[in-house]
Design an enzyme around this catalytic site. Structure first.
Site, PDB file in Angstrom:
ATOM      1  CD  GLN A 186      -2.829  -0.844   2.510  1.00 43.63           C
ATOM      2  OE1 GLN A 186      -2.866  -1.739   3.342  1.00 43.63           O
ATOM      3  NE2 GLN A 186      -3.495   0.288   2.665  1.00 43.63           N
ATOM      4  CG  HIS A 187       0.236   3.454   2.424  1.00 43.51           C
ATOM      5  ND1 HIS A 187      -1.004   4.002   2.627  1.00 43.51           N
ATOM      6  CD2 HIS A 187       0.378   2.471   3.357  1.00 43.51           C
ATOM      7  CE1 HIS A 187      -1.593   3.380   3.649  1.00 43.51           C
ATOM      8  NE2 HIS A 187      -0.782   2.442   4.100  1.00 43.51           N
TER       9      HIS A 187
ATOM     10  CG  ASP B  70       0.244  -5.441   1.046  1.00 45.69           C
ATOM     11  OD1 ASP B  70      -0.439  -4.552   1.601  1.00 45.69           O
ATOM     12  OD2 ASP B  70       1.459  -5.568   1.250  1.00 45.69           O
TER      13      ASP B  70
HETATM   14  O1  LIG Z   1       1.555   0.283   4.980  1.00 42.17           O
HETATM   15  C1  LIG Z   1       1.015  -0.801   5.117  1.00 42.17           C
HETATM   16  C2  LIG Z   1      -0.399  -0.905   5.556  1.00 42.17           C
HETATM   17  O2  LIG Z   1      -1.003   0.335   5.799  1.00 42.17           O
HETATM   18  C3  LIG Z   1       1.814  -2.047   4.841  1.00 42.17           C
HETATM   19  O3  LIG Z   1       1.161  -3.192   5.318  1.00 42.17           O
HETATM   20  C4  LIG Z   1       2.155  -2.138   3.366  1.00 42.17           C
HETATM   21  O4  LIG Z   1       0.976  -2.477   2.635  1.00 42.17           O
HETATM   22  C5  LIG Z   1       3.310  -3.072   3.091  1.00 42.17           C
HETATM   23  O5  LIG Z   1       3.015  -4.409   3.298  1.00 42.17           O
HETATM   24  P1  LIG Z   1       4.050  -5.633   3.340  1.00 42.17           P
HETATM   25  O6  LIG Z   1       4.979  -5.496   2.202  1.00 42.17           O
HETATM   26  O7  LIG Z   1       4.709  -5.649   4.665  1.00 42.17           O
HETATM   27  O8  LIG Z   1       3.135  -6.832   3.173  1.00 42.17           O
END
Ligand SMILES: O=C(CO)[C@@H](O)[C@H](O)COP(=O)(O)O
Ligand SMILES: Nc1ncnc2c1ncn2[C@@H]1O[C@H](COP(=O)(O)OP(=O)(O)O)[C@@H](O)[C@H]1O
Length: 480
Positions: free
Chosen positions: A81-82, A239
C-alpha cells in the site's frame, strides 16, 4: 498433478520484499504453479524501490509459472500500500517510488494534519489520520524536496495500479488501495478536492477509482507473450485488502500479519473514524471497511536483532526482565516517526536468547495493543474466533508462540501461505465467474490450518512493555 477442474486465474502479490505469483484453479483453489522474484529496497533513511524492477519481477514470477500462466483466463495484482509512483508522459517512472515505510515525510504529515483542522477532521473525512506512510505526505515531501520531479509527473499511481496499467494500458485503481492515499474520502467515496488542493496535486494526474467487481481491462497486445493478450484483468487492490479477500474474512474475525510490516485488522460494515490515528479506516476491496493498524518494525527488525546477536531467528530463551522496543527505523504504531530501538532491563545474567525474545515481545506487543482499538472501531466485541496468523513470520515458531503468550487467544495459522496472492487470485476468479471474491475464497477453504489453544496471557511482560513505552515517550518522540 490432476487436471484443473475450472478455468485458471493468476494472483500476484507485489509486496515490499518480493513479487509472488500463483496460478490457481478457480473451481477448487488448488495452486497449480507458483513463482517469486525479489525486490531491492534502498538502505539508510531512504525507503525507495524502482517500479521498473517491480514490473520485471512480476514478469519473472509469472514467467516461472510456465504454460499454466499463459492458459489463465483472468489476472489480478495486489501491491504494497501507499507507495508514491510518479510517471512521465511515456508511462516511465520519473524517479524511484517512495515506499510506505519511508518516514522522511513526517514533517509534511504534521503540516497537512494541521492544515485540514487536526486529526479529528481527517478521521471524519478520510477515515484515517495520515501517517507518514500515506501517499499524500509523500507527494508533499516530493514537492518540497524535489520540485522538478513533482513537476515532471504526468501521472501519480500506487504500486498495484502502476502494474495493472502496465498490463492493460489503462489507468485504474480500486477503493481499497485508494483509501490509503489520504486524498480519497471515505465519507464521500471519491477523491477529496480540498485535500488535493492542500497537497498541490492536480486530480487529472490520478486514475479513476473502479468499483468492486469491475474489470480494469484486458492484457494488451504489446505484452510480448508472457500473458495471453485479451486475458481479463481485475482492479487489483492493496496487499492487506487482498489478504482479507484471500481469507474470505467476515466481521468478528481478526488477522495478525507478520511481514516487513506488522498489521492487525478485521472487516466491518461500520465505517471507521479513529481520531487518535492508531486505526486506519481503510476501505476493503468489496463494499465494506478494513479497520487496520500497521507497525513499521516487524520481521525485518527482529531478524536484524537476531543478526546483531549472531543467533538463528528461532534461537530464543525465556526468562529475565529485559525489555525491547525494536523501533529501528522510526515507528508508525505508536506514532513515533523519529524513534530508534530501545533496550532496557539488561543485567549480567541476561542471555542473548532473552534479548532476542524481548525483540519478538516488543514487536508483538505494539500490534496487540493496536488490535484492541481496531476491534473497538467495529462497534462489536473482540469475538471468540481464533486470531488468524499470516505473512512470512507466521511460518516461525517463535513468532507464533509470542503471539499466543501475549494475546492469550487461540491462534490459527492458515496452511495456504500466500494469502495476498490468493486474495488477488480470488478477485480474478470473482470477476471471471461473476461471484463475490470473498465467497470464492471461502469455497477454496483458504483459512484452514492448524489451530493452537489459548495460553494464559503473560501480564507481567505486557505491564513491563507498557511501562517501558510510557516511560520512554520523551526519548522516543524526540527528533534528533
Ligand atoms: O503500509 C502498510 C499498511 O497500511 C503495509 O502493510 C504495506 O501495505 C506493506 O506491506 P508488506 O509489504 O509488509 O506486506
Ligand atoms: N520460516 C520462517 N520463520 C520465520 N520467519 C520467516 C520464515 N520465512 C520467512 N520469514 C519472514 O518473513 C518475512 C517476509 O514476509 P512477507 O510476508 O513475505 O513479507 P512482505 O510481504 O512484506 O514482502 C521475512 O522478513 C522473514 O523474516
Amino acid at each position: 498433478m490432476t487436471a484443473p477442474e475450472g478455468p485458471l486465474v493468476i494472483g500476484v502479490d507485489s509486496s515490499t520484499q518480493s513479487t509472488k505469483a500463483l496460478v490457481v484453479d478457480a473451481a477448487t483453489g488448488d495452486v497449480v504453479a507458483r513463482g517469486q522474484a525479489p525486490h531491492t529496497v534502498s538502505p539508510g533513511d531512504r525507503r525507495e524501490s524502482d517500479p521498473e524492477e517491480w514490473w520485471q519481477a512480476l514478469r519473472t514470477a509469472v514467467g516461472q509459472c510456465g504454460r499454466a500462466a499463459s492458459e489463465a483466463a483472468a489476472v489480478s495484482v495486489a501491491g504494497q500500500q501507499h507507495g508514491l509512483v510518479t510517471l512521465d508522459a511515456e508511462g516511465r517512472p520519473v524517479r524511484e517510488a517512495l515506499l510506505w515505510n519511508d518516514v522522511r515525510s513526517a514533517p509534511q504529515r504534521d503540516r497537512l494534519v494541521a492544515a485540514l483542522g487536526g486529526p479529528k477532521a481527517w478521521a471524519e473525512r478520510v477515515g484515517s489520520v495520515p501517517a507518514p506512510a500515506f501517499t499524500v505526505t509523500k507527494w508533499a515531501w516530493l514537492r518540497e524536496h524535489e520540485p522538478e520531479a513533482a513537476r515532471a509527473a504526468t501521472a501519480v499511481r500506487l504500486p498495484h495500479d502502476f502494474l495493472t496499467e502496465r498490463l492493460t494500458g489503462r489507468g485504474a485503481t480500486d477503493r481499497g488501495d485508494a483509501s490509503g492515499t489520504g486524498w480519497w474520502s471515505a465519507a464521500t467515496e471519491s477523491y477529496d478536492e480540498e485535500i488535493l488542493e492542500l497537497a498541490g496535486l492536480d486530480p487529472a494526474l490520478l486514475p479513476p477509482v473502479l468499483g468492486a467487481g469491475e474489470a480494469a481491462g484486458t492484457v494488451r497486445e504489446a505484452d510480448d507473450g508472457f500473458l495471453t493478450p485479451g486475458t481479463l484483468v481485475a482492479t487489483g487492490t492493496g496487499d492487506n485488502m487482498a489478504a482479507a479477500l484471500g481469507l474470505g474474512l467476515v466481521p468478528g474475525q481478526a488477522v495478525l500479519s507478520l511481514g516487513t510490516s506488522g498489521t492487525v485488522y478485521t472487516v466491518s460494515t461500520r465505517r471507521p473514524a479513529d481520531p487518535t490515528g492508531t486505526v486506519a479506516g481503510f476501505a476493503d476491496a468489496r463494499t465494506g471497511w478494513l479497520p487496520l493498524a500497521c507497525t513499521l518494525n516487524c520481521t525485518l527488525a527482529v531478524d536484524r536483532i537476531a543478526a546483531l546477536l549472531s543467533r538463528d531467528r528461532e534461537d530464543v530463551e525465556a526468562g529475565g526482565h529485559v525489555t525491547a522496543l525494536p523501533f529501528l527505523d522510526g515507528e508508525r504504531t505508536p506514532h513515533l516517526p523519529y524513534a530508534t530501538g530501545l533496550l532496557t532491563g539488561l543485567q549480567h545474567a541476561t542471555t542473548g536468547g532473552q534479548v532476542l525474545q524481548a525483540a519478538y515481545d516488543g514487536a508483538v506487543f505494539t500490534l496487540l495493543r493496536a488490535l484492541d482499538l481496531v476491534l473497538a472501531e467495529t462497534g462489536e466485541g473482540p469475538g471468540d474466533t481464533p486470531l488468524l496468523l499470516i505473512g512470512g513470520g507466521a511460518k516461525g515458531v517463535a513468532w507464533r508462540e509470542t503471539v499466543r503468550r501475549l494475546s492469550g487467544r487461540a491462534v490459527q495459522v492458515p496452511a495456504a501461505g500466500e494469502l495476498v496472492a490468493l486474495g488477488a487470485a480470488a478477485q480474478a476468479a470473482g470477476l471471471l465467474l461473476g461471484e463475490d471474491p470473498a465467497a470464492v475464497a471461502r469455497r477454496w477453504r483458504t483459512a484452514e490450518g492448524p489451530s493452537y489453544e489459548p495460553v494464559a496471557r503473560d501480564e507481567e511482560a505486557l505491564d513491563r512493555l507498557s511501562a517501558a513505552l510510557d516511560g520512554a515517550q520523551p526519548l522516543l518522540g524526540r527528533r534528533s
